[in-house]
Motif scaffolding. Sequence first.
Motif, PDB file in Angstrom:
ATOM      1  N   THR A 103      18.158 -57.116 -40.696  1.00 34.05           N
ATOM      2  CA  THR A 103      17.257 -56.465 -40.545  1.00 34.05           C
ATOM      3  C   THR A 103      16.773 -56.010 -38.923  1.00 34.05           C
ATOM      4  OG1 THR A 103      15.485 -57.827 -40.446  1.00 34.05           O
ATOM      5  CG2 THR A 103      16.057 -56.724 -42.363  1.00 34.05           C
ATOM      6  N   VAL A 104      17.508 -56.895 -38.177  1.00 29.33           N
ATOM      7  CA  VAL A 104      17.483 -56.839 -36.557  1.00 29.33           C
ATOM      8  C   VAL A 104      18.963 -56.724 -36.208  1.00 29.33           C
ATOM      9  CG1 VAL A 104      15.173 -58.060 -36.693  1.00 29.33           C
ATOM     10  CG2 VAL A 104      17.396 -59.308 -36.212  1.00 29.33           C
ATOM     11  N   GLY A 105      18.909 -56.409 -34.923  1.00 32.89           N
ATOM     12  CA  GLY A 105      20.253 -56.198 -34.042  1.00 32.89           C
ATOM     13  C   GLY A 105      20.535 -57.543 -33.131  1.00 32.89           C
ATOM     14  N   ILE A 106      21.563 -58.186 -33.330  1.00 29.68           N
ATOM     15  CA  ILE A 106      21.917 -59.322 -32.609  1.00 29.68           C
ATOM     16  C   ILE A 106      23.105 -59.200 -31.979  1.00 29.68           C
ATOM     17  CG2 ILE A 106      22.154 -61.683 -32.293  1.00 29.68           C
ATOM     18  CD1 ILE A 106      20.729 -62.064 -34.974  1.00 29.68           C
ATOM     19  N   ALA A 107      23.378 -58.503 -30.564  1.00 33.62           N
ATOM     20  CA  ALA A 107      24.570 -58.371 -30.136  1.00 33.62           C
ATOM     21  C   ALA A 107      24.793 -59.476 -28.885  1.00 33.62           C
ATOM     22  CB  ALA A 107      24.436 -57.048 -29.132  1.00 33.62           C
ATOM     23  N   VAL A 108      25.920 -60.116 -28.849  1.00 36.15           N
ATOM     24  CA  VAL A 108      26.441 -61.092 -27.795  1.00 36.15           C
ATOM     25  C   VAL A 108      27.646 -60.615 -27.217  1.00 36.15           C
ATOM     26  CG1 VAL A 108      26.859 -63.462 -27.695  1.00 36.15           C
ATOM     27  CG2 VAL A 108      25.220 -62.906 -29.328  1.00 36.15           C
ATOM     28  N   GLU A 109      27.562 -60.746 -26.025  1.00 37.61           N
ATOM     29  CA  GLU A 109      28.646 -60.557 -25.200  1.00 37.61           C
ATOM     30  C   GLU A 109      28.850 -61.430 -23.909  1.00 37.61           C
ATOM     31  OE1 GLU A 109      30.942 -56.592 -22.862  1.00 37.61           O
ATOM     32  OE2 GLU A 109      29.028 -56.509 -23.818  1.00 37.61           O
ATOM     33  N   HIS A 110      29.674 -62.141 -23.917  1.00 41.15           N
ATOM     34  CA  HIS A 110      29.967 -63.205 -22.981  1.00 41.15           C
ATOM     35  C   HIS A 110      28.811 -64.072 -22.517  1.00 41.15           C
ATOM     36  CE1 HIS A 110      33.658 -61.235 -22.095  1.00 41.15           C
ATOM     37  NE2 HIS A 110      33.084 -60.260 -21.672  1.00 41.15           N
ATOM     38  N   GLY A 111      28.081 -64.332 -23.914  1.00 44.14           N
ATOM     39  CA  GLY A 111      26.934 -65.325 -23.761  1.00 44.14           C
ATOM     40  C   GLY A 111      25.854 -64.650 -23.482  1.00 44.14           C
ATOM     41  N   VAL A 112      26.002 -63.469 -23.244  1.00 45.30           N
ATOM     42  CA  VAL A 112      24.564 -62.398 -23.119  1.00 45.30           C
ATOM     43  C   VAL A 112      23.816 -61.992 -24.403  1.00 45.30           C
ATOM     44  CG1 VAL A 112      23.244 -60.482 -21.810  1.00 45.30           C
ATOM     45  CG2 VAL A 112      25.305 -62.251 -20.547  1.00 45.30           C
ATOM     46  N   VAL A 113      22.796 -62.263 -24.555  1.00 45.43           N
ATOM     47  CA  VAL A 113      22.132 -61.763 -26.060  1.00 45.43           C
ATOM     48  C   VAL A 113      21.537 -60.549 -25.755  1.00 45.43           C
ATOM     49  CG1 VAL A 113      21.052 -62.344 -27.892  1.00 45.43           C
ATOM     50  CG2 VAL A 113      22.612 -63.990 -27.032  1.00 45.43           C
ATOM     51  N   THR A 114      21.466 -59.581 -26.619  1.00 44.83           N
ATOM     52  CA  THR A 114      20.544 -58.558 -26.852  1.00 44.83           C
ATOM     53  C   THR A 114      19.933 -58.471 -28.042  1.00 44.83           C
ATOM     54  OG1 THR A 114      21.979 -57.459 -25.013  1.00 44.83           O
ATOM     55  CG2 THR A 114      20.110 -56.173 -26.555  1.00 44.83           C
ATOM     56  N   LEU A 115      18.621 -58.648 -28.210  1.00 46.93           N
ATOM     57  CA  LEU A 115      17.676 -58.771 -29.540  1.00 46.93           C
ATOM     58  C   LEU A 115      17.400 -57.200 -29.823  1.00 46.93           C
ATOM     59  CD1 LEU A 115      16.060 -62.078 -29.548  1.00 46.93           C
ATOM     60  CD2 LEU A 115      18.187 -61.482 -30.598  1.00 46.93           C
ATOM     61  N   LEU A 116      17.645 -56.511 -30.865  1.00 43.29           N
ATOM     62  CA  LEU A 116      17.158 -54.900 -30.977  1.00 43.29           C
ATOM     63  C   LEU A 116      16.489 -55.022 -32.496  1.00 43.29           C
ATOM     64  CD1 LEU A 116      20.410 -53.293 -30.102  1.00 43.29           C
ATOM     65  CD2 LEU A 116      18.371 -53.349 -28.698  1.00 43.29           C
ATOM     66  N   GLY A 117      15.747 -53.935 -32.637  1.00 42.08           N
ATOM     67  CA  GLY A 117      14.822 -53.773 -33.902  1.00 42.08           C
ATOM     68  C   GLY A 117      13.424 -54.045 -33.841  1.00 42.08           C
ATOM     69  N   GLN A 118      12.948 -54.434 -34.992  1.00 41.70           N
ATOM     70  CA  GLN A 118      11.627 -54.658 -34.950  1.00 41.70           C
ATOM     71  C   GLN A 118      11.101 -55.643 -36.095  1.00 41.70           C
ATOM     72  OE1 GLN A 118       8.499 -51.360 -35.001  1.00 41.70           O
ATOM     73  NE2 GLN A 118       8.554 -51.810 -37.106  1.00 41.70           N
ATOM     74  N   VAL A 119      10.113 -56.688 -35.685  1.00 45.21           N
ATOM     75  CA  VAL A 119       9.859 -57.500 -36.510  1.00 45.21           C
ATOM     76  C   VAL A 119       8.116 -57.412 -36.551  1.00 45.21           C
ATOM     77  CG1 VAL A 119      11.372 -59.259 -35.587  1.00 45.21           C
ATOM     78  CG2 VAL A 119       9.126 -58.982 -34.481  1.00 45.21           C
ATOM     79  N   GLU A 120       7.559 -58.184 -37.299  1.00 45.91           N
ATOM     80  CA  GLU A 120       6.050 -57.957 -37.787  1.00 45.91           C
ATOM     81  C   GLU A 120       5.377 -57.807 -36.698  1.00 45.91           C
ATOM     82  OE1 GLU A 120       3.117 -56.942 -40.692  1.00 45.91           O
ATOM     83  OE2 GLU A 120       5.287 -57.188 -40.997  1.00 45.91           O
ATOM     84  N   SER A 121       5.160 -59.221 -35.782  1.00 43.71           N
ATOM     85  CA  SER A 121       4.321 -59.334 -35.040  1.00 43.71           C
ATOM     86  C   SER A 121       4.713 -59.669 -33.755  1.00 43.71           C
ATOM     87  CB  SER A 121       3.318 -60.244 -35.257  1.00 43.71           C
ATOM     88  OG  SER A 121       4.077 -61.785 -35.269  1.00 43.71           O
ATOM     89  N   ARG A 122       4.002 -59.405 -32.606  1.00 47.08           N
ATOM     90  CA  ARG A 122       4.389 -59.449 -31.150  1.00 47.08           C
ATOM     91  C   ARG A 122       4.792 -61.006 -30.898  1.00 47.08           C
ATOM     92  NH1 ARG A 122       0.933 -58.041 -25.785  1.00 47.08           N
ATOM     93  NH2 ARG A 122       1.940 -59.020 -24.277  1.00 47.08           N
ATOM     94  N   SER A 123       3.928 -61.949 -31.568  1.00 47.62           N
ATOM     95  CA  SER A 123       4.235 -63.432 -31.322  1.00 47.62           C
ATOM     96  C   SER A 123       5.449 -63.767 -31.982  1.00 47.62           C
ATOM     97  CB  SER A 123       3.077 -64.035 -31.953  1.00 47.62           C
ATOM     98  OG  SER A 123       2.979 -63.944 -33.377  1.00 47.62           O
ATOM     99  N   ASP A 124       5.931 -63.016 -32.839  1.00 49.45           N
ATOM    100  CA  ASP A 124       7.334 -63.429 -33.580  1.00 49.45           C
ATOM    101  C   ASP A 124       8.330 -62.667 -32.611  1.00 49.45           C
ATOM    102  OD1 ASP A 124       6.433 -64.496 -35.901  1.00 49.45           O
ATOM    103  OD2 ASP A 124       6.629 -62.701 -36.884  1.00 49.45           O
TER     104      ASP A 124
END
Length: 227
Positions: free
Chosen positions: A168-189
């Motif tokens: 349900t979320v996007g996890i892209a990794v390129e040469h150790g650089v992680v990009t998190l995309l999408g939406q979760v329930e809360s800001r703290s999460d």
Amino acid sequence: MSELTARDVMTPDPRSVTPETDLGTVARVLAAAEAGAVAVVDARGRPVGVVSEADLMCAWGGARHRARRTWLEWQRAKQRLRSAQDRRAGDVMTSPASTVDAATPVSRVARELEQRRLRWMFVVDDGVLAGVLSYRHVAGVPARPDDDIRHDIATDVFTRILWVEPDTVGIAVEHGVVTLLGQVESRSDAELAGRLARGVPGVAEVRNRLGYVWDDTPDGTRVKSGS
């Protein structure tokens, strides 16, 4: 599999001087040092600065240059040399020194060296000088595969801790650089996901682009993210 750290690849017990060390001694220590600079440490062994070859050259002021000079130029050169010999490491050092914690993963060290265009960094353990490393120490160390990093983030961060389905979320990794995309329930999460991802072995950087439905922080307005 855990990633190698700065402690694993550094050259231990590097040469160092104190702020009170005279420049003649600094020059001799620097000549024997592995790096093009020597750490200046306080009484507890903590780096407070660094003296490089360039710093010494500026301190000498060209007084050792052997080109043909007039008598007056030679007198001025000798005066600069005598003045430089009276100076101490603390007078010419660059502060603060470029340091990295001994527990830092090698991938992050390599990225730091590249981004800051550094030739070397001093390694500290609990703030105390422990070693020195340059890009050659980390260049030959194989990085963790991006797929392994992605798997660990999906499994350990989202599934086991946040109880979020990784699909349900996007996890892209390129040469150790992680990009998190999408939406979760809360800001703290969303914030927790970013912090936990940074701790996964092999991660050099995290770009947290996660949105959230509710702002559950103490000063949050509890409005939907993006509205």
